[in-house]
Motif scaffolding. Structure first.
Motif: not given
Length: 463
Positions: A302-316, A322-328, A354-359
């Protein structure tokens, strides 16, 4: 006490000052001492690992050779020699050695240590080397209690910690000590220690090469763990009259052992950082590796899941929403399925990110505006975009002149200004040229061009 590699006894004087009766008692005690204690290095040259600190010309080696004791913080994972180095220093400089465990101790122990050190100073004129194990477990007031005695030279203070001293040791104490970072043993160093213990303690037993690899792998750079594993396996082999220890024998003999993974320590955050940076660096293999390392070590998915959502918002972010949607969705799937099925959804999200475009354009803009608002004054909201629910507010000019965007061509009020006065042309959000933000950037550029054209024609708002 909770200690480090070759955790020591509670010594209060150098070995050479022990009475003859104390020396006589050492022999029978040694026969029952743990293997880690029996293998404790007696000289700096016997220490395995940490060559960046004790190798030729390295800082601790130089301090030993020049007989210049100084206060220090030894920072590193368990089982890498922190206690051993402190004890060797006391021996090398002929200093009384006193040890306190911050896990079990408190202010009473500190006061007793001060009394002992004062008595030693009065009798011999020497400072006491005070070793504080797990120093980060002491609170601020307890750590502060050492300061005057370190400052006066009553103590040569040596603190051991597995946590980052920048966060866990008070700055006043940190400023009076040199920080040395110790490292986990490398595989070849673990093999050296294994060869040494087998030759010295179990000369009649042999290890297959596969068994060596199992022990080195299980130890994971922790010398104490290695010695404990050897002790258990070799003792069992002797009892069963086994002359050659195989990997199969070890698997049956040794308890299941997880790799080192402290859920509250530096190693935990280091691995999370490694996964996050691997995602940001668009390396799905590395990102998935660090995720599996954390799961293997007992991290809460669950902690990893929270960090994955953070990565989607911060770096993609808006480069691929869609990255944020997929993470959630991955987090929700884990909640429904649990382990191990739900972990596959997390793996899918990590690889996609990791494969998504970054921003990080939104992340950067958000932090920049927060910083600006914190420093800037409270600029008033322009009257024309204020809410006007009452007659009085309307009479005061609230909402007057507001242009309803949906009534304008293209649902855009060209030339309108929505920022406070003085910030009309301020920009913080700069879309990248990656993913969906390419289109977002193009649209915003067109809208800015319309604004400029409207103002040139005198149709835009003037202040």
């Amino acid at each position: 006490m909770s200690g480090d590699l070759f955790d020591g006894m509670y010594d209060t004087a150098p070995a050479e000052e022990k009475t003859s009766s104390e020396k006589g008692n050492d022999a029978p005690k040694a026969a029952f001492a743990p293997l880690a204690e029996r293998m404790r290095p007696k000289t700096l040259d016997e220490v395995v690992g940490q060559q960046h600190l004790i190798g030729p010309g390295a800082p601790l080696r130089v301090a030993f050779e020049n007989h210049r004791p100084h206060s220090m913080i030894l920072w590193g994972p368990p089982g890498v020699g922190k206690t051993t180095l402190a004890r060797l220093m006391a021996d090398a400089f002929d200093l009384p050695f006193l040890s306190i465990s911050a896990v079990l101790g408190g202010l009473k122990d500190i006061r007793e240590a001060v009394d002992f050190a004062k008595a030693e100073r009065k009798a011999t004129g020497r400072p006491t080397l005070l070793f504080v194990d797990e120093v980060h477990r002491f609170n601020k007031s307890q750590q502060d209690a050492f300061l005057p005695h370190v400052e006066s030279g009553l103590f040569i203070f040596v603190g051991a910690t597995t946590e980052n001293p920048s966060f866990e040791v008070v700055s006043a104490l940190l400023s009076r000590a040199t920080v040395y970072q110790l490292e986990s043993l490398k595989p070849e160093e673990s093999r050296t220690l294994l060869d040494r213990v087998m030759t010295r303690e179990f000369p009649t037993l042999k290890l297959t090469e596969e068994a060596v690899e199992v022990i080195v792998g299980l130890s994971d750079g922790d010398a104490r763990r290695l010695l404990n594993a050897v002790d258990v396996a070799c003792t069992m082999a002797k009892e069963r009259r086994v002359e050659e220890i195989t990997a199969e024998f070890l698997r049956k003999t040794l308890p299941a052992t997880l790799r080192r993974f402290d859920k509250g320590g530096d190693n935990f955050y280091d691995q999370i950082s490694a996964m996050h940076k691997s995602v940001r660096g668009s390396d799905p293999d590395a990102a998935l590796y660090w995720m599996c390392r954390m799961l293997d070590g007992g991290a809460d998915p669950r902690y990893i899941a929270r960090r994955v959502i953070r990565m989607a918002i911060e770096d993609i972010s808006l480069a691929d929403p869609r990255a944020t949607q997929l993470a959630v969705e991955a987090a929700e799937i884990y909640e429904r399925l649990g382990s191990p099925e739900g972990e596959l959804a997390l793996a899918q999200a990590v690889v996609y990110l990791a494969a998504a475009p970054k921003s990080n354009a939104v992340y950067t803009a958000y932090n920049a505006i927060r910083s600006f608002v914190k420093k800037d004054g409270s600029r008033p909201v322009p009257l024309y975009i204020r809410n006007a629910p009452t007659k009085l507010m309307k009479e005061l000019g609230y909402h007057e002149g507001y242009r309803y965007a949906h009534d304008e061509p293209g649902a855009f009020a060209a030339g309108e200004i929505y920022l406070p006065e003085g910030l009309e042309d301020q920009r913080w959000y700069f879309p990248t040229d990656r993913g969906l933000e390419i289109k977002i950037g193009d649209k915003l550029a067109r809208l800015r061009a319309l604004n400029e054209e409207a103002r040139r024609q005198g149709k835009g708002r003037k202040r």
